[in-house]
Design a protein around this motif. Structure first.
Motif, PDB file in Angstrom:
ATOM      1  N   CYS A 438       0.832  -1.223   0.000  1.00  0.00           N
ATOM      2  CA  CYS A 438       0.000   0.000   0.000  1.00  0.00           C
ATOM      3  C   CYS A 438       0.859   1.263   0.000  1.00  0.00           C
ATOM      4  O   CYS A 438       0.620   2.187  -0.775  1.00  0.00           O
ATOM      5  N   ASN A 439       1.888   1.305   0.858  1.00  0.00           N
ATOM      6  CA  ASN A 439       2.707   2.517   0.968  1.00  0.00           C
ATOM      7  C   ASN A 439       3.576   2.741  -0.262  1.00  0.00           C
ATOM      8  O   ASN A 439       4.045   3.861  -0.515  1.00  0.00           O
ATOM      9  N   GLU A 440       3.818   1.678  -1.026  1.00  0.00           N
ATOM     10  CA  GLU A 440       4.664   1.798  -2.211  1.00  0.00           C
ATOM     11  C   GLU A 440       3.915   2.417  -3.389  1.00  0.00           C
ATOM     12  O   GLU A 440       4.521   2.895  -4.340  1.00  0.00           O
ATOM     13  N   VAL A 441       2.585   2.374  -3.359  1.00  0.00           N
ATOM     14  CA  VAL A 441       1.782   2.892  -4.473  1.00  0.00           C
ATOM     15  C   VAL A 441       1.704   4.410  -4.389  1.00  0.00           C
ATOM     16  O   VAL A 441       1.187   4.970  -3.410  1.00  0.00           O
ATOM     17  N   ASP A 442       2.243   5.082  -5.412  1.00  0.00           N
ATOM     18  CA  ASP A 442       2.214   6.552  -5.473  1.00  0.00           C
ATOM     19  C   ASP A 442       1.234   6.962  -6.578  1.00  0.00           C
ATOM     20  O   ASP A 442       1.565   6.981  -7.755  1.00  0.00           O
ATOM     21  N   LEU A 443       0.020   7.280  -6.181  1.00  0.00           N
ATOM     22  CA  LEU A 443      -1.025   7.603  -7.159  1.00  0.00           C
ATOM     23  C   LEU A 443      -0.943   9.038  -7.655  1.00  0.00           C
ATOM     24  O   LEU A 443      -1.399   9.346  -8.759  1.00  0.00           O
ATOM     25  N   GLU A 444      -0.377   9.931  -6.850  1.00  0.00           N
ATOM     26  CA  GLU A 444      -0.373  11.347  -7.217  1.00  0.00           C
ATOM     27  C   GLU A 444       0.645  11.663  -8.303  1.00  0.00           C
ATOM     28  O   GLU A 444       0.414  12.527  -9.153  1.00  0.00           O
ATOM     29  N   ASN A 445       1.780  10.964  -8.300  1.00  0.00           N
ATOM     30  CA  ASN A 445       2.858  11.294  -9.231  1.00  0.00           C
ATOM     31  C   ASN A 445       3.094  10.220 -10.286  1.00  0.00           C
ATOM     32  O   ASN A 445       3.792  10.467 -11.273  1.00  0.00           O
ATOM     33  N   SER A 446       2.547   9.040 -10.080  1.00  0.00           N
ATOM     34  CA  SER A 446       2.799   7.944 -11.014  1.00  0.00           C
ATOM     35  C   SER A 446       1.874   8.039 -12.226  1.00  0.00           C
ATOM     36  O   SER A 446       0.672   8.322 -12.097  1.00  0.00           O
TER      37      SER A 446
END
Length: 785
Positions: A438-446
């Motif tokens: 969960c913490n590895e997923v970067d939705l804002e910049n990816s």
């Protein structure tokens, strides 16, 4: 070339060319006369046609006014009410238009027909009379001249002089008449230009006035038209959502019809053929009946019904079952048969035939037969493991998705309506729900995750919760204000209900609705208006516990609830509701402390509150005094420590078969150590938040007052301090009067005695018979005898 002028001096010469010019003038006047005559005829036809058109338009308007749309369910949305009222608006518009048309028709008669008729009669008619005189004098003049010229010259001079004088006088009279006629001819030629055209101008002025009035009506109608177009679009959008849900339910039932049976107050129901014996010469016949069996009372209702005769409903019969026996084919020449022995008719046995062997086994199980492989009509759906939970991880998922949407795609057209690829959505949601990833997923910049994939994952998470965010318990309560009342009362009701939600539910709903408000503020770019967001999130945040067509018809009201939340986010979530919340107008006439019912449709039952579900199990198909308990309804373990009312079975001072509530902020161990009285009062307060006690919990309590329930959406405050036992075949006397609000309820006065009283599936209600009519009775209105 036009007509040549008629010179007065030519009247004395009376030359052939003068006569030709007179005939040309006369021919032109005759042509004008015929034209005006035809025009008057056409004008009258126009008036008649206008009146016929007006009559047809009025009839059309009358038909529009008298028609009313019927709706499915027990209420309409505001959009549907506007659409329903639109026919009357159209009718009024046409009526006003036809009033103007009627004025125009009258003006045509006054301004066109009558002036033309007057001109034709007075002016052209006068010229015709002058022509007759002129022709007569011409004939007389020239006849006299011929006669005078034929006189013999041998006549006496006196006689000839007298003849000369007479001829001269006649010629003078002829000249004067000729002058007048010529003057009249030229006058009428000039007069017709304005005498004829002026009425035409008035006619067109009246016509333009009519069209101008129509234009003004259209301008006045334009604002209403624009609002109606919005109503129609909203209704069409809701229809599309409802249709997809209905089709999905239809496909579910088509694939597994036996697993989709609705919860019913009857243990078993369906069609059976019943053998009716006749006198010896006629043998016996088999009549199809719709049978409904209630196991607790061993009562079987049979209603004859024949589909082929246009659905004719016969007189029903009620019997009480004593014994059920399977019939084998060696004893009867029919398959799928069984016998039942009637308790109240000794020696009477009925032979019945099911539609199939499987249905016979089900009926044998329900009726207490020996052979059966029966599956319960009302099965409990097992809890699915690994589903989304309303926990810390859930809040993390919600915030991650919202931040990404507001950072990257707040202006994307069709936000939340455009769906992502299913495989990508599932992969993203799996990563977000896994603590390791969960913490590895970067939705804002990816850029690996599209905005539509993120929005679809957010919606999928909310749908995957074991219980909708706005809870099963309050689902019906949220729907009620959306169906009636003023906009202000709706907001107040929903404001009140939101603060009855469990704290975690309310917190997550607050975060989500705040985000949706922000989305709607950018609707000019993303086209996601409040109505569109309501369509998307209505079924996501709210859903009934039982999936039926009737429930799907309420989808539009779910959408309205979400719209109200979005439009009034600050008031609902940032302020506390009014402690003296008024009863909605639509429910203000409910009986004192009467248990609320969700629907006015006969046959539909309201959902039981979670906290009293186990208390009501013995009202279904359990025989013993201690029916098996159900597990806690689908919800996460985390919700047990949340401030929502939740059931639990405890081996405490009150015994293992009692149901209790966890109070706000209590742990399970703290609650178990509390006194039994606290448990009872907590339950009552949860069921009726404004009342610490109930009439039934205190023998000395005063009778229920019509105003004792300040909030009618809450569950009935009639829970006594022990589980209600199953009631069957009892009598009861009314201790308070009651007026029925629904066709399935009974009206009665104090002292009325009810026969065959038994428990109902609706908490707080009984079923009984009064004066031959059977219906529902509020339990706290009667005393069992």
């Amino acid at each position: 070339m036009g007509l040549q002028p008629l010179e007065f001096s030519d009247c004395y010469l009376d030359s052939p060319w003068f006569r030709e010019r007179i005939r040309a003038h006369e021919a032109e006047l005759e042509r004008t006369n015929k034209f005006i005559k035809e025009l008057i005829k056409d004008g009258k036809n126009l008036i008649a046609a206008t009146k016929s058109l007006s009559a047809a338009q009025r009839k059309f308007a009358h038909s529009l006014r008298d028609f009313k749309f019927e709706f499915i369910g027990d209420a309409e949305t505001d959009d549907e009410r506007c659409i329903d009222a639109s026919l009357r608006e159209f009718s009024n518009f046409l009526k006003n238009l036809e009033e103007q048309r009627e004025i125009m028709a009258l003006s045509v008669t006054e301004t066109l027909i009558k002036p033309l008729e007057k001109f034709r009669k007075e002016q052209l008619g006068a010229v015709k009379e002058e022509k007759k005189k002129f022709d007569k004098e011409t004939e007389k003049n020239y006849s006299l001249i011929d006669k005078h010229l034929n006189l013999s010259a041998k006549k006496k001079d006196s006689h000839l002089q007298e003849a000369d004088i007479q001829v001269e006088q006649n010629r003078q009279h002829f000249y004067e008449l000729s002058l007048e006629y010529v003057c009249k001819l030229q006058e009428i030629q000039e007069r017709k230009k304005f005498e004829f055209v002026e009425p035409m101008l008035s006619f067109f002025q009246g016509m333009f006035t009519f069209y101008h009035q129509g234009h003004e009506l259209a301008k006045d109608f334009n604002h209403y038209k624009m609002e109606l177009q919005i109503n129609i679009q909203n209704t069409r959008t809701r229809f599309e959502g409802t249709r997809s849900e209905v089709e999905e339910l239809m496909n579910k039932i088509r694939q597994n019809p036996k697993d989709q049976k609705r919860a019913s107050q009857f243990t078993a129901e369906g069609y059976l053929y019943v053998q009716e014996k006749r006198p010896a010469p006629f043998g016996s016949s088999w009549v199809k009946h719709y049978c409904m069996y209630r196991k607790t009372a061993k009562r079987l209702n049979m209603i004859p019904f024949e589909h082929r005769s246009g659905g004719k409903l016969g007189d029903g019969d009620v019997i009480f079952l004593k014994e059920c026996t399977k019939r084998h084919t060696d004893s009867i020449d029919r398959r799928f048969c069984f016998d039942i022995e009637v308790a109240d008719r000794p020696g009477v046995a009925l032979t019945m035939q099911a539609f199939s062997e499987e249905e016979r086994k089900q009926w044998l199980e329900a009726l207490g037969g020996k052979e059966a492989l029966f599956q319960s009509f009302n099965r409990v759906i097992p809890k699915q493991e690994g589903s989304a939970q309303l926990d810390k991880m859930g809040f993390t998922i919600l915030r991650k998705c919202i931040n990404a949407v507001e950072t990257r795609g707040i202006n994307d057209q069709g936000l939340y309506r455009v769906v992502g690829v299913s495989s990508k959505v599932q992969r993203l949601l799996s990563m977000l729900m896994d603590v390791k990833t969960c913490n590895e997923v970067d939705l804002e910049n990816s850029v690996d995750w599209e905005v539509k994939t993120i929005t679809s994952a957010l919606k999928q998470y909310l749908r995957s919760l074991p219980e909708p965010l706005m809870t099963y318990e309050l689902h019906g309560d949220f729907i009620v204000p959306a169906k009636s009342g003023s906009p202000e009362s709706r907001v107040n009701a929903i404001h009140f209900l939101v603060h009855k939600l469990p704290e975690k539910n309310k917190e997550m709903l607050d975060i989500l609705v705040k985000h949706l408000t922000n989305v709607s503020n950018h609707s000019k770019q993303n086209l996601m208006t409040v109505a569109n967001l309501g369509v998307v999130f209505g079924p996501t945040l709210m859903r009934p516990q039982e999936e039926t067509v009737a429930a799907i018809m309420d989808l539009k009201f779910q959408n309205i609830v979400v719209e109200i939340l979005i439009e009034n986010h600050e008031k609902i979530f940032r302020t506390l509701p009014d402690a003296t919340f008024p009863e909605p107008t639509s429910l203000s006439t409910s009986p004192p402390n009467a248990p609320p019912r969700q629907s006015k449709r006969p046959g539909q039952r309201n959902k039981r509150p979670v906290a009293v579900y186990n208390l009501c199990l013995d009202l279904e198909d359990g025989d013993g005094p201690n029916p098996p308990k159900e597990d806690t309804p689908t919800s996460s373990l985390d919700s047990l420590s949340s401030p929502s009312p939740t059931t639990a079975t405890v081996h405490g001072p009150l015994g293992p078969d009692r149901n209790h509530l966890l109070t706000d902020g209590e742990s399970f161990g703290e609650w178990a150590a509390t006194a039994p009285s606290q448990t009872r009062s907590t339950m009552v307060q949860w069921l009726n938040p404004q009342s610490p006690t109930t009439p039934s919990s205190n023998p000395a309590a005063p009778p229920p007052s019509p105003k004792s329930s300040p909030f009618p959406f809450s569950s009935p405050a009639t829970i006594v301090d022990k589980p209600p036992e199953s009631i069957a075949n009892r009598k009861a006397r009314a201790v308070y009067p009651c007026e029925a609000e629904h066709s399935s309820e009974l009206s009665f006065e104090i002292g009325a005695v009810f026969e065959d009283v038994q428990t109902s599936r609706e908490p707080g209600w009984l079923e009984g018979t009064l004066n031959g009519k059977r219906g529902l009775i509020p339990q706290n209105y009667v005393k069992l005898l």
